[in-house]
Design a protein around this motif. Sequence first.
Motif, PDB file in Angstrom:
ATOM      1  N   LEU A 137       0.842  -1.186   0.000  1.00  0.00           N
ATOM      2  CA  LEU A 137       0.000   0.000   0.000  1.00  0.00           C
ATOM      3  C   LEU A 137       0.879   1.239   0.000  1.00  0.00           C
ATOM      4  CD1 LEU A 137      -2.822   1.283   0.208  1.00  0.00           C
ATOM      5  CD2 LEU A 137      -2.613   1.110   2.697  1.00  0.00           C
ATOM      6  N   VAL A 138       0.616   2.128  -0.952  1.00  0.00           N
ATOM      7  CA  VAL A 138       1.271   3.434  -0.996  1.00  0.00           C
ATOM      8  C   VAL A 138       0.176   4.475  -0.823  1.00  0.00           C
ATOM      9  CG1 VAL A 138       2.692   5.037  -2.316  1.00  0.00           C
ATOM     10  CG2 VAL A 138       3.059   2.560  -2.549  1.00  0.00           C
ATOM     11  N   ILE A 139       0.344   5.354   0.148  1.00  0.00           N
ATOM     12  CA  ILE A 139      -0.719   6.288   0.476  1.00  0.00           C
ATOM     13  C   ILE A 139      -0.126   7.636   0.857  1.00  0.00           C
ATOM     14  CG2 ILE A 139      -0.853   5.769   2.943  1.00  0.00           C
ATOM     15  CD1 ILE A 139      -3.951   5.663   2.522  1.00  0.00           C
ATOM     16  N   GLY A 140      -0.918   8.692   0.690  1.00  0.00           N
ATOM     17  CA  GLY A 140      -0.455  10.037   0.987  1.00  0.00           C
ATOM     18  C   GLY A 140      -0.561  10.390   2.463  1.00  0.00           C
ATOM     19  N   THR A 141       0.259  11.319   2.884  1.00  0.00           N
ATOM     20  CA  THR A 141       0.251  11.781   4.277  1.00  0.00           C
ATOM     21  C   THR A 141      -1.126  12.334   4.651  1.00  0.00           C
ATOM     22  OG1 THR A 141       2.613  12.276   4.216  1.00  0.00           O
ATOM     23  CG2 THR A 141       1.302  13.405   5.890  1.00  0.00           C
ATOM     24  N   SER A 188       6.540   1.143   6.916  1.00  0.00           N
ATOM     25  CA  SER A 188       7.087  -0.039   7.568  1.00  0.00           C
ATOM     26  C   SER A 188       6.328  -1.260   7.067  1.00  0.00           C
ATOM     27  CB  SER A 188       6.920   0.078   9.090  1.00  0.00           C
ATOM     28  OG  SER A 188       7.620  -0.947   9.760  1.00  0.00           O
ATOM     29  N   GLN A 189       6.688  -2.429   7.607  1.00  0.00           N
ATOM     30  CA  GLN A 189       5.899  -3.633   7.372  1.00  0.00           C
ATOM     31  C   GLN A 189       5.059  -3.905   8.625  1.00  0.00           C
ATOM     32  OE1 GLN A 189       6.330  -7.739   5.250  1.00  0.00           O
ATOM     33  NE2 GLN A 189       7.670  -7.800   7.044  1.00  0.00           N
ATOM     34  N   TYR A 190       3.803  -4.272   8.408  1.00  0.00           N
ATOM     35  CA  TYR A 190       2.889  -4.584   9.501  1.00  0.00           C
ATOM     36  C   TYR A 190       2.506  -6.062   9.408  1.00  0.00           C
ATOM     37  CZ  TYR A 190       2.740   0.385  10.260  1.00  0.00           C
ATOM     38  OH  TYR A 190       3.113   1.681  10.521  1.00  0.00           O
ATOM     39  N   GLY A 248       0.714 -13.799   9.355  1.00  0.00           N
ATOM     40  CA  GLY A 248       0.303 -13.516   7.989  1.00  0.00           C
ATOM     41  C   GLY A 248       1.493 -13.088   7.156  1.00  0.00           C
ATOM     42  N   SER A 249       1.246 -12.828   5.878  1.00  0.00           N
ATOM     43  CA  SER A 249       2.323 -12.451   4.962  1.00  0.00           C
ATOM     44  C   SER A 249       2.759 -11.004   5.101  1.00  0.00           C
ATOM     45  CB  SER A 249       1.881 -12.710   3.516  1.00  0.00           C
ATOM     46  OG  SER A 249       1.619 -14.077   3.315  1.00  0.00           O
ATOM     47  N   GLY A 250       1.995 -10.208   5.846  1.00  0.00           N
ATOM     48  CA  GLY A 250       2.396  -8.832   6.092  1.00  0.00           C
ATOM     49  C   GLY A 250       1.826  -7.839   5.101  1.00  0.00           C
ATOM     50  N   THR A 251       1.755  -6.586   5.511  1.00  0.00           N
ATOM     51  CA  THR A 251       1.412  -5.461   4.631  1.00  0.00           C
ATOM     52  C   THR A 251       2.597  -4.501   4.647  1.00  0.00           C
ATOM     53  OG1 THR A 251      -0.981  -5.584   4.980  1.00  0.00           O
ATOM     54  CG2 THR A 251      -0.071  -3.460   4.287  1.00  0.00           C
ATOM     55  N   ARG A 252       3.122  -4.223   3.463  1.00  0.00           N
ATOM     56  CA  ARG A 252       4.215  -3.238   3.353  1.00  0.00           C
ATOM     57  C   ARG A 252       3.591  -1.893   3.043  1.00  0.00           C
ATOM     58  NH1 ARG A 252       9.684  -5.331   2.638  1.00  0.00           N
ATOM     59  NH2 ARG A 252       9.594  -7.601   2.664  1.00  0.00           N
TER      60      ARG A 252
END
Lengths: 111, 105
Positions: free
Chosen positions: A11-15, A87-89, A103-107
């Motif tokens: 996921l790429v998201i804005g501030t 980060s990775q969650y 789980g496989s994680g969310t970057r």
Amino acid sequence: EADIYQTPRYLVIGTGKKITLECSQTMGHDKMYWYQQDPGMELHLIHYSYGVNSTEKGDLSSESTVSRIRTEHFPLTLESARPSHTSQYLCASSDRNYGYTFGSGTRLTVV
Amino acid sequence: GIQVEQSPPDLILQEGANSTLRCNFSDSVNNLQWFHQNPWGQLINLFYIPSGTKQNGRLSATTVATERYSLLYISSSQTTDSGVYFCAVAIGMRFGAGTRLTVKP
């Protein structure tokens, strides 16, 4: 097959945006956890839950919230994303006989 | 809270070599696991071993709970063994800082 699922994978998201990271498990585990990890570094506990309607804060919880309305679902919400949240969650659930499954994680990247 | 220390922090091996990774913890625990984190960030459960010895192929682990340590043995290492190995204990699921293993061909 019993497992633990995280979405999205990337996921790429804005501030300033509000985001929710999803985590679901099909193993019927009561205990679930969220960790934050920079690549190859230590894992830091953000939140954990011992069952429905139970949530506790970990070490890095001040900027996020969780809910546990159903046993299988444990979403993590960032109300206002910042670049420091990049980060990775990792989501995990546990069982007393077999320990923890991740789980496989969310970057997440906040730009 | 409970402290978890792993050693060595970094380890470089030639393919085929054996190695021992160590995990020390500061208090009694009833749950200890070893994980391997692959280059894609996935944490793979290797052993759930609060006490005793277990073996799975080229890997084995021993936990001596009374002396507060656990060992992970890797025999005949392969390049696919590269990654970070984490030890984790119960009570808030505290992780060690990991051992970064690099196996060279």
